[in-house]
Every structure is written in C-alpha cells, then in structure tokens.
Design an enzyme around this catalytic site. Structure first.
Site, mmCIF file in Angstrom:
data_model
loop_
_atom_site.group_PDB
_atom_site.id
_atom_site.type_symbol
_atom_site.label_atom_id
_atom_site.label_comp_id
_atom_site.label_asym_id
_atom_site.label_seq_id
_atom_site.Cartn_x
_atom_site.Cartn_y
_atom_site.Cartn_z
ATOM 1 C CE1 TYR A 44 35.305 32.588 70.377
ATOM 2 C CE2 TYR A 44 35.226 34.836 69.567
ATOM 3 C CZ TYR A 44 35.737 33.887 70.438
ATOM 4 O OH TYR A 44 36.681 34.257 71.360
ATOM 5 C CG HIS A 98 45.838 29.406 69.876
ATOM 6 N ND1 HIS A 98 45.090 29.185 71.011
ATOM 7 C CD2 HIS A 98 45.111 30.270 69.120
ATOM 8 C CE1 HIS A 98 43.966 29.890 70.946
ATOM 9 N NE2 HIS A 98 43.957 30.556 69.796
ATOM 10 C CG PHE A 99 45.708 27.951 64.206
ATOM 11 C CD1 PHE A 99 45.742 26.923 63.295
ATOM 12 C CD2 PHE A 99 46.535 29.047 64.008
ATOM 13 C CE1 PHE A 99 46.602 26.972 62.217
ATOM 14 C CE2 PHE A 99 47.399 29.111 62.925
ATOM 15 C CZ PHE A 99 47.438 28.056 62.026
ATOM 16 C CG HIS A 100 47.013 22.666 64.155
ATOM 17 N ND1 HIS A 100 47.651 23.810 63.757
ATOM 18 C CD2 HIS A 100 46.807 21.942 63.019
ATOM 19 C CE1 HIS A 100 47.855 23.782 62.443
ATOM 20 N NE2 HIS A 100 47.339 22.661 61.969
ATOM 21 C CG HIS A 136 38.590 37.072 67.292
ATOM 22 N ND1 HIS A 136 39.468 36.193 67.870
ATOM 23 C CD2 HIS A 136 37.449 36.959 67.992
ATOM 24 C CE1 HIS A 136 38.882 35.592 68.888
ATOM 25 N NE2 HIS A 136 37.653 36.039 68.982
ATOM 26 N NE ARG A 195 51.313 32.176 61.955
ATOM 27 C CZ ARG A 195 50.053 32.650 61.959
ATOM 28 N NH1 ARG A 195 49.765 33.758 62.633
ATOM 29 N NH2 ARG A 195 49.088 32.045 61.332
ATOM 30 N NE ARG A 196 50.689 32.246 58.036
ATOM 31 C CZ ARG A 196 49.776 33.182 57.873
ATOM 32 N NH1 ARG A 196 50.102 34.447 57.909
ATOM 33 N NH2 ARG A 196 48.524 32.852 57.639
HETATM 34 FE FE1 HAS Z 1 42.511 32.079 69.064
HETATM 35 C C1 HAS Z 1 45.058 33.402 67.158
HETATM 36 C C2 HAS Z 1 42.896 34.570 71.351
HETATM 37 C C3 HAS Z 1 39.733 30.950 70.823
HETATM 38 C C4 HAS Z 1 41.612 30.090 66.401
HETATM 39 N N1 HAS Z 1 43.201 31.783 67.159
HETATM 40 C C5 HAS Z 1 44.285 32.406 66.574
HETATM 41 C C6 HAS Z 1 44.472 31.903 65.248
HETATM 42 C C7 HAS Z 1 43.466 30.995 65.023
HETATM 43 C C8 HAS Z 1 42.686 30.925 66.233
HETATM 44 C C9 HAS Z 1 43.195 30.235 63.741
HETATM 45 O O1 HAS Z 1 44.244 37.280 71.510
HETATM 46 C C10 HAS Z 1 45.600 32.295 64.288
HETATM 47 C C11 HAS Z 1 45.247 33.398 63.374
HETATM 48 C C12 HAS Z 1 46.387 33.687 62.463
HETATM 49 O O2 HAS Z 1 46.582 32.936 61.496
HETATM 50 O O3 HAS Z 1 47.154 34.643 62.724
HETATM 51 N N2 HAS Z 1 41.553 32.607 70.801
HETATM 52 C C13 HAS Z 1 41.882 33.648 71.587
HETATM 53 C C14 HAS Z 1 40.988 33.697 72.744
HETATM 54 C C15 HAS Z 1 40.105 32.677 72.590
HETATM 55 C C16 HAS Z 1 40.451 32.000 71.358
HETATM 56 C C17 HAS Z 1 41.015 34.675 73.867
HETATM 57 N N3 HAS Z 1 40.998 30.749 68.698
HETATM 58 C C18 HAS Z 1 39.952 30.452 69.537
HETATM 59 C C19 HAS Z 1 39.073 29.514 68.908
HETATM 60 C C20 HAS Z 1 39.601 29.274 67.653
HETATM 61 C C21 HAS Z 1 40.805 30.059 67.546
HETATM 62 C C22 HAS Z 1 37.814 28.976 69.515
HETATM 63 C C23 HAS Z 1 39.104 28.402 66.553
HETATM 64 C C24 HAS Z 1 38.033 27.643 66.584
HETATM 65 N N4 HAS Z 1 43.750 33.642 69.237
HETATM 66 C C25 HAS Z 1 43.709 34.582 70.228
HETATM 67 C C26 HAS Z 1 44.681 35.646 69.933
HETATM 68 C C27 HAS Z 1 45.303 35.312 68.736
HETATM 69 C C28 HAS Z 1 44.697 34.057 68.313
HETATM 70 C C29 HAS Z 1 44.972 36.840 70.717
HETATM 71 C C30 HAS Z 1 46.372 36.125 67.987
HETATM 72 C C31 HAS Z 1 47.714 35.705 68.382
HETATM 73 C C32 HAS Z 1 48.785 36.349 67.540
HETATM 74 O O4 HAS Z 1 49.638 37.030 68.121
HETATM 75 O O5 HAS Z 1 48.824 36.163 66.320
HETATM 76 C C33 HAS Z 1 38.942 32.356 73.542
HETATM 77 O O6 HAS Z 1 37.740 32.310 72.832
HETATM 78 C C34 HAS Z 1 39.156 31.103 74.307
HETATM 79 C C35 HAS Z 1 38.115 30.888 75.389
HETATM 80 C C36 HAS Z 1 38.075 29.434 75.773
HETATM 81 C C37 HAS Z 1 38.012 28.948 77.001
HETATM 82 C C38 HAS Z 1 38.025 27.459 77.201
HETATM 83 C C39 HAS Z 1 36.649 26.901 77.534
HETATM 84 C C40 HAS Z 1 36.696 25.410 77.567
HETATM 85 C C41 HAS Z 1 35.688 24.593 77.168
HETATM 86 C C42 HAS Z 1 35.887 23.102 77.248
HETATM 87 C C43 HAS Z 1 35.287 22.533 78.511
HETATM 88 C C44 HAS Z 1 35.602 21.095 78.634
HETATM 89 C C45 HAS Z 1 34.724 20.167 79.054
HETATM 90 C C46 HAS Z 1 35.182 18.753 79.072
HETATM 91 C C47 HAS Z 1 33.314 20.459 79.412
HETATM 92 C C48 HAS Z 1 37.951 29.826 78.182
HETATM 93 C C49 HAS Z 1 34.375 25.125 76.714
HETATM 94 C C50 HAS Z 1 34.984 18.075 80.373
HETATM 95 C C51 HAS Z 1 35.654 16.766 80.279
HETATM 96 C C52 HAS Z 1 35.226 15.606 80.829
HETATM 97 C C53 HAS Z 1 35.993 14.367 80.614
HETATM 98 C C54 HAS Z 1 34.031 15.526 81.630
HETATM 99 CU CU CU Z 2 41.356 36.247 67.590
#
Ligand code: HAS
Ligand code: CU
Length: 559
Positions: free
Chosen positions: A235, A382-384, A231, A445-446
């Site tokens: 980050y 999700h992860f792409h 996990h 998946r996979r």
């Molecule tokens: Fe995830 C599975 C939960 C973030 C990557 N995640 C994965 C896997 C990958 C991955 C690779 O709870 C697959 C692993 C595998 O092979 O089995 N993930 C989360 C949660 C977050 C999260 C709660 N993941 C990421 C990030 C990744 C990533 C970052 C890569 C870089 N994820 C999971 C969970 C699984 C999971 C379960 C397991 C699922 C399963 O069953 O297998 C949080 O960190 C997300 C918080 C993010 C936000 C969004 C904030 C938005 C921002 C953009 C602001 C935009 C602006 C633009 C400012 C709350 C900061 C403004 C625009 C203008 C035009 C002005």
């Molecule tokens: Cu995770």
C-alpha cells in the site's frame, strides 16, 4: 521545526521552490535504478519460457543474483525514491510550505548511501537473498545495513512531511487538512506503522546475525516481522498512485474529484487496517496458530474494501468527466476520455490492470485457495499487475507531467510516450496471463527452470511459457521507448519554468465540511494509535510465542 511560508508572486520558479530540485533528484534517481532492474526483467521472463539467457550474461553469477537485483531495484528501491520525492513535494506545494532543505538533502544522500551499500553486497555476489531476504539465507551485513538505511531515510522523509503538516495545522486550527496533503500524510503514517516490523527485523536480528554477533536467527520470527512490513509496503506503493487517481486524473480527464469525504475515508481505512494482515503471506508456515491466520485473513478482506470504494469513485469521476463532454451510452462515454494523452492513458490502463490484480489478491487471501497458488509462478503474475503495473505504470503517467513540471522542459515526443504506455500495459497483461497460468500448472516461483530439461516442467505448459517469453520482449521494447522519452525530456535544451505545466489538482464536486466525523478522521495521530493497537493485538500473541520458543539456525549461502 520551523517552516517558512512562501509568498512570492513568481510562485512557480526554481528559486522560489527549491524543493522542486529535491523532488526531481528523488524521482530521477528512482528511475535510474528502475532502468537497471527492468533491464534484467526480460531474462527473468525468458527463464519462465524455458530459455536460459543467464549463461550469456557474464556479469551475473547466477539466476538468483539477477532475480535479487531485479526485485530489490524495482520493488524496493525505485518505489521508495519515487514515492519519497512525490509525497514530500505535493504537500509542500499544496500547503505552500517549504521543507527544511538541509535536512531533506541529507536524507536523500543517506538513502543513496544505503542503496550503494546494498548494491555492493548484491553485485559482488555476496547477497543473492532475493528481495524478501528470508533467513536462513544469509547475505552480507552490507546488504542488511543498506536495506535498513533505505527504510530509515524514507521514514525521515515521512517525518519531514508530517512536520510540514503539523506546522500548517498550528496556524489553521479547526480547518480540515487539504485533501492531497491528507492523502500523503495518511500514507506516511501508515508507512511508519508498517515499517516497524522490518526495522526490528534488520536492526535486532539480521544485522547482528550477519556480523556473527549472534549464534543464529529464528526464521519464523524473521519472516513474521518481515511480513508485518511486507504486506503494507504494497500500500506504500499503491497509495501514491491512488493520490493521483483521486486528485489528478479527474482533472486530466476534464472533470472533478467526486467526493472529498469518501476519499478521506478511504485513506483513513488504509491507515487503520493495512498493517495487521501480513500473516496472509504465511498461511503455509508452521508454528502460527490457525486462529490468528484466520483473523488476519478476515482483516485482509476488510483492507480490500477501500480499494473497492476507490474503484467505484474513480470510475464515477471519469464517467462524470466524459458525460460532461458529451459522452453517451452505458459504456460509450469511455470513448470520449482523453486517450491521446499519455499521462492520463497510463494511469487508466494501470487502473484496468488493477481490476485483475485486485481480483487475484482476493484469491491469494483466501486461505484454502492460497494453498493452490502459494509459491508458484502465479504470485509473480499477481504482483506484476499490481506493483508492476497499477503502481509503476501510474508512476510513468505521473512522470509525464511531473518531469516537465519540475524541469520546465516539455515532454519529448508525447506520441512515443503513448506507445510506451500501451506496450507496457499489453506486455504486463500478457506476462500476467502466462505466469498465473504456469502457476496453476504447478510451476514454482523463483526457480531457475530454464536450466532443467524441459520434460521436468514443460508438459502442457508450452502456451503459457510462450506467452511469458513474448511478454518479456514486449516489455523490453516498452522500457526502451519510455526511457527514450525520459532521457530526451531531461536533456532537452528548451527550459521555461515559469510556464511549466502546473500540478493538475482537480476541483472537488462534493467537498468535506468540518463535521465531528470529518474532524475525527482528520486526526491522523489518533488513527495512527488506533491502528497501532490493532496491529499489536493481532501480532503480539504469535510473536510472543515465537520469542519464547526460539529455533535458531546458522546462515546458509546457497549461491
Ligand atoms: Fe498482493 C502477494 C493479497 C494487493 C503486491 N502481493 C503479493 C506479492 C506482492 C503483492 C509483491 O493474501 C508477493 C510477495 C512475495 O514476494 O511473496 N494483494 C492481496 C490483496 C490485495 C493485494 C487482498 N498486492 C496488492 C497490491 C500490491 C500487491 C496493491 C502492490 C502494489 N497478495 C495478497 C496475498 C499474497 C500477495 C494473500 C500472498 C500470496 C502467497 O501465497 O504468497 C488487495 O489490496 C486488492 C484489492 C484490490 C481491488 C481492486 C480495486 C480496483 C481498482 C481499479 C478500478 C479501475 C478503474 C478503471 C476505476 C479490490 C481500484 C475504470 C476504467 C475505465 C476505462 C473507465
Ligand atoms: Cu499481502
């Protein structure tokens, strides 16, 4: 460790900053590995469109060998190189201190050695274990030794960066760490804590097991140690993009970083709570108590907070920049942002993708909703749009100023760079729609689904399958454009290091002052130990139970 301070007036030239070359090697090597990994991507996407191209790729023995290469090179190798180069280079420039070059180059070559070992293992079809390498699938020892060396060398880069920072602190007692260095060092501290799971897993379980020294391995214990790292590694991929979103993108937009105290708080929170949440990948695993799964679920929601803070503060810094340039209206200000700049646009599109990626993450984290999407095509969806876009597209954006900065060669064809950025964004968003949708329809998946008769899986899934296939083609075009820009930039004849673009450090609107609280969160060593205690508190009960009830299995090779 001694560090030498650089005083030359020609502060930007190669001779004075040999660490430029180091950063360049790391970044370019990472991009080379990414090129190979990305080249396999369209085959993966076509598989999820029901089209089997693997039978036309004689150098790949199976879909699973291709998927292993794709995942390992893109998610593990490319990221580690790019981040290592960037996160040692930025503090060394901000603090004006030079890392020990002999050691730094040794680390670079050690990383190469590890990756070559793992590459041999995968390319000879000895380790089609996918990038999570779950036992009982058993790869060759070379694979696990290579993976361990990759992680260990990245840790050595982290330690060198922390040494630089410690040297600076010795001479600047009572001062707060400059913000970019703070962000980079917090990321390295988090990674040191995070990587312990995978280090223990590979060194004590998988390497001896693959060498035949132990009679078996416990899949549950291995998976749990894997997700201890698996996990927070997300980050480790995301925070370097955040460094740029906070510290560089505002300047590129013509504005300032909003609040230094808030930025520091965000990174401190990541250091504290990134790691003790890995069980949200194991909700479906038997043998772990629901109590600890729920505790880690709750902490997962806590670790989403610093990302929400980031969303608001980065958006505010962009709005601030746009309004200063005359932008008006509730959303009309967005139009005056510098959309003609590839570096800026890449990163803002990366942010937009992460709004959806983050929302999907919250769904994944919710234990009941997770049951619907776990192990389905939703997860690659999700992860792409997290690592594949929020991180990778940000790194593309960074490379558009970093490569000219490091080489002194101007960016080749900025218009094409802009095209590569938009096509990547559109391709990944379409891919994400297709894959999330397929996942909701229950497609796993996979899975080498294109080898099955389409009646097995495709009923009602024609539209998302078509979207996934199309997205693979868009991404192929995007990759060709991006690499054309990179290669032509690197091979350009013109070189003027003295006038190369500078690192776009933003000014700060609201600076941090050394209050007691700020001094407390400046103490990354203390935060590290508090984080470590939290990790042990939420992991040890489950780990001890697993160690006391071993369930050893021999290795399987299904490919
Ligand atoms: Fe995830 C599975 C939960 C973030 C990557 N995640 C994965 C896997 C990958 C991955 C690779 O709870 C697959 C692993 C595998 O092979 O089995 N993930 C989360 C949660 C977050 C999260 C709660 N993941 C990421 C990030 C990744 C990533 C970052 C890569 C870089 N994820 C999971 C969970 C699984 C999971 C379960 C397991 C699922 C399963 O069953 O297998 C949080 O960190 C997300 C918080 C993010 C936000 C969004 C904030 C938005 C921002 C953009 C602001 C935009 C602006 C633009 C400012 C709350 C900061 C403004 C625009 C203008 C035009 C002005
Ligand atoms: Cu995770």
């Amino acid at each position: 460790m001694s560090v030498s301070t650089l005083q030359s007036p020609r502060a930007d030239a190669y001779v004075v900053h040999p660490e430029r070359k180091l950063a360049l090697y790391y970044v370019v090597t990472g991009l080379i590995f990414l090129a190979v990994g990305v080249a396999i991507g369209p085959a993966q996407a076509l598989n999820y469109a029901g089209i089997d191209v693997y039978k036309y790729l004689p150098f790949l023995k199976s879909y699973y060998q291709g998927l292993t290469l794709h995942g390992v090179l893109n998610a593990l190798v490319f990221t580690t190189y790019f981040i290592s180069g960037l996160l040692i280079y930025l503090p060394s420039r901000e603090l004006n201190l030079r890392p020990r070059l002999g050691f730094a180059w040794f680390t670079y070559w050690l990383m190469n050695f590890g990756v070559i070992l793992a590459a041999i293992a995968i390319l000879t079809n000895g380790s089609s274990v996918l990038y999570t390498f779950y036992p009982p699938l058993q790869g060759s020892p070379l694979f696990y030794i290579g993976a361990a060396l990759l992680v260990v060398s990245s840790l050595l880069v982290g330690v060198q960066t922390l040494w630089l920072w410690a040297g600076w602190r010795d001479k600047h007692r009572g001062q707060l760490t400059p913000i970019v260095t703070y962000m980079c060092c917090a990321t390295w501290c988090m990674w040191i804590l995070a990587s312990m799971g995978i280090v223990v897993e590979t060194v004590f379980l998988l390497i001896p097991w693959s060498l035949g020294w132990t009679s078996g391995v416990d899949p549950l214990l291995s998976r749990t140690l894997f997700w201890w790292t698996g996990h927070p590694i997300v980050y480790f991929w995301l925070l370097p993009a955040y460094v740029s979103w906070y510290a560089f993108v505002p300047k590129q937009a013509g504005g300032k970083m909003l609040s230094e105290p808030l930025t520091r708080l965000t990174f401190a929170l990541f250091l504290l709570v990134s790691v003790p949440v890995g069980l949200h990948h194991q909700y479906g695993d038997p043998g772990i108590s629901t109590f600890w799964k729920l505790i880690q679920m709750s902490l997962t929601f806590v670790v989403a907070l610093p990302s929400m803070i980031t969303a608001f503060s980065v958006a505010a810094s962009l709005e601030n920049a746009a309004r200063a340039k005359g932008g008006r209206g509730l959303l009309g200000w967005i139009r005056v942002l510098p959309w003609g700049e590839a570096s800026f646009t890449a990163q803002v599109l990366a942010m937009v993708s992460f709004i959806f990626g983050g929302a999907g993450g919250i769904v994944n984290a919710s234990m009941d909703l997770n049951q619907i999407i776990h192990n389905t095509a939703w997860i690659p969806g999700h992860f792409h749009i997290t690592v594949g876009t929020a991180t990778t597209l940000s790194f593309f954006g960074i490379s558009f100023w970093l490569l000219p900065h490091l080489t002194g060669k101007p960016l080749w064809n900025p218009r094409l760079a802009l095209w590569s950025v938009w096509t990547w964004f559109v391709g990944m968003m379409v891919f994400a729609v297709g894959m999330h949708w397929e996942g909701l329809l229950g497609i796993p998946r996979r899975a080498y689904i294109s080898s099955l008769p389409s009646t097995v899986y495709a009923d009602g899934a024609r539209v998302p399958m078509a979207l996934t296939g199309i997205s693979g083609m868009i991404l192929l075009i995007s990759a060709v454009l991006y690499y054309a820009v990179v290669i032509r930039t690197l091979t350009g004849r013109q070189r003027d290091l003295e006038n190369a673009p500078a690192i776009p450090f933003s000014e700060i609107l609201s600076k941090a002052t050394p209050t007691r609280f700020q001094k407390l969160i400046d103490d990354l060593g203390l935060l590290f130990w508090v984080g470590a205690i939290l990790v042990l508190a939420v992991y040890l009960p489950s780990l001890i139970q697993m160690v006391q009830n071993p369930n050893l299995v021999k290795g399987w090779q299904l490919w």
